[in-house]
Design an enzyme around this catalytic site. Structure first.
Site, short mmCIF file in Angstrom:
data_model
loop_
_atom_site.label_atom_id
_atom_site.label_comp_id
_atom_site.label_asym_id
_atom_site.label_seq_id
_atom_site.Cartn_x
_atom_site.Cartn_y
_atom_site.Cartn_z
N ASP A 243 0.84 -1.19 0.00
CA ASP A 243 0.00 0.00 0.00
C ASP A 243 0.88 1.25 0.00
O ASP A 243 2.02 1.23 0.49
CB ASP A 243 -0.91 0.01 1.23
CG ASP A 243 -1.75 -1.26 1.33
OD1 ASP A 243 -1.96 -1.89 0.27
OD2 ASP A 243 -2.15 -1.61 2.45
N THR A 244 0.34 2.31 -0.53
CA THR A 244 1.11 3.55 -0.62
C THR A 244 1.59 4.01 0.74
O THR A 244 2.73 4.47 0.89
CB THR A 244 0.26 4.64 -1.28
OG1 THR A 244 -0.17 4.20 -2.57
CG2 THR A 244 1.06 5.93 -1.44
#
Length: 378
Positions: A243-244
């Site tokens: 995930d970012t």
């Protein structure tokens, strides 16, 4: 009688021809006056009527010094007919014994002749090399110890010792003889059961910072994984995603089959995460996560759960699972009632993040690559 005695003594002392010393002097004169074999000139004569012995610097230099009969006495023989001190009242003639013998010996060969020899030698060695037709084809592949050394297993000598110790396998067979040729692209090479990666494959581990998109290129201009490998000539791609806002280890490689297997659910490669959540935590939280949490896309189960640190209401828990669905850890903990404040992936299979700093890229060792390949049966 007395006068003859005085004369004899005078000649003996004044001429210094006493026994022993005179002989040594004559020998020195003979050696000094006699030219060396390589310095003799055969084109130097004593005159127009020089005989065959007139031009030779033989041991008796006064013989035939002008091509005629012998002249002088035994004293002239010691002068060698041409030495620098050979001439004298007993030498049978002027200094040098007459003719050209008094000249200093010239070079053994004229310069023109030396130049001809040099040119002849160059012509002989500068000939184009004759290429014989090949009767046998070139041996295929590379020597096994060379491939092992290039893969980082040590020097060639150390790799030869690995072969002697029967620790190397090629296509499932233990190699014990030196000199085996292999094809690194086709043959499967293992050391101590771990697959050896060839030079054409690259494997990296990146500690991805928060805010970096898990793609090699981003059309919106956001910071992505490709920004960390821009100086690489070989095209790399990431193994799975993060995930970012999730930090931690992510693998980059150009080995397509390995990347595919590492992310396939069939092989069940575990990923380990550290999550910061707020408590208090019930005792059965780990059991619930292992039993399965129902999500909108199916059940998700954790393989391992433990509390790493607890400070008041702040908890740091470790979760391991082999699934790779999007936001899987965040969704599981949120569904259990504990939203995640911060998430870090600390291990991908056997590769641990360790003390690698955020944003740093490192190349995997050959042992780590071998453990990854063994994890997915490569």
């Amino acid at each position: 009688m007395r006068s003859s005695g005085r004369n004899s003594r005078g000649s003996g002392s004044g001429g210094k021809n006493y026994r022993g010393a005179g002989n040594r002097r004559d020998e020195q004169q003979q050696r000094a006056g006699r030219p060396r074999p390589e310095e003799r000139r055969y084109d130097v004569g004593g005159g127009p009527k020089a005989g065959p012995k007139g031009s030779q610097g033989g041991p008796k230099g006064s013989q035939g010094s002008q091509g005629g009969p012998r002249t002088g006495s035994q004293g002239s023989q010691g002068s060698q007919g041409g030495g620098p001190k050979g001439g004298g009242p007993k030498g049978g003639g002027p200094k040098g014994g007459g003719g050209g013998r008094g000249r200093k010996p010239g070079p053994a060969r004229p310069r023109e002749y030396e130049a001809q020899l040099e040119e002849r030698n160059r012509a002989r060695h500068d000939k184009p090399q004759v290429k014989m037709p090949k009767t046998f084809g070139e041996p295929e592949g590379e020597r096994l110890q060379k491939v092992l050394a290039r893969a980082g297993m040590g020097s060639r000598r150390a790799c030869e010792e690995l072969i002697d110790q029967a620790r190397v396998e090629v296509n499932g067979k233990i190699v014990t003889e030196q000199g085996l040729r292999v094809d690194p692209e086709k043959d499967e090479i293992k050391v101590d059961g771990l697959t050896v990666a060839t030079q054409s494959y690259l494997f990296f581990a990146l500690n991805k910072p928060a805010g970096v998109v898990s793609t090699m290129e981003d059309p919106d201009g956001r910071q992505c994984l490709g920004d960390y490998v821009t100086n690489r000539e070989t095209r790399l791609f990431h193994v799975g995603r993060l995930d970012t806002e999730t930090e931690g280890i992510i693998l980059l490689t150009n080995h397509g089959e390995l990347a595919h297997r590492l992310t396939h659910p069939r092989y069940g490669v575990k990923k380990t995460y550290l999550a910061a959540i707020q408590g208090p935590l019930p005792r059965d939280l780990g059991k619930r996560l292992k039993s399965g949490i129902e999500l909108e896309d199916g059940y998700a189960r954790a393989d391992h759960f433990r509390v790493v640190q607890n400070t008041g209401k702040n908890y740091l828990v470790e979760v391991s699972l082999h699934e790779g669905r999007k936001h899987i850890v965040r969704r599981m903990l949120a569904e259990a009632g504990f939203p995640v404040d911060k998430l870090v992936r600390t291990a991908f299979g056997p590769i641990a993040l360790g003390d690698q700093k955020s944003g740093w890229l490192r190349r995997l060792t050959n042992t780590e690559v071998g453990m990854l390949m063994r994890e997915v049966d490569l």
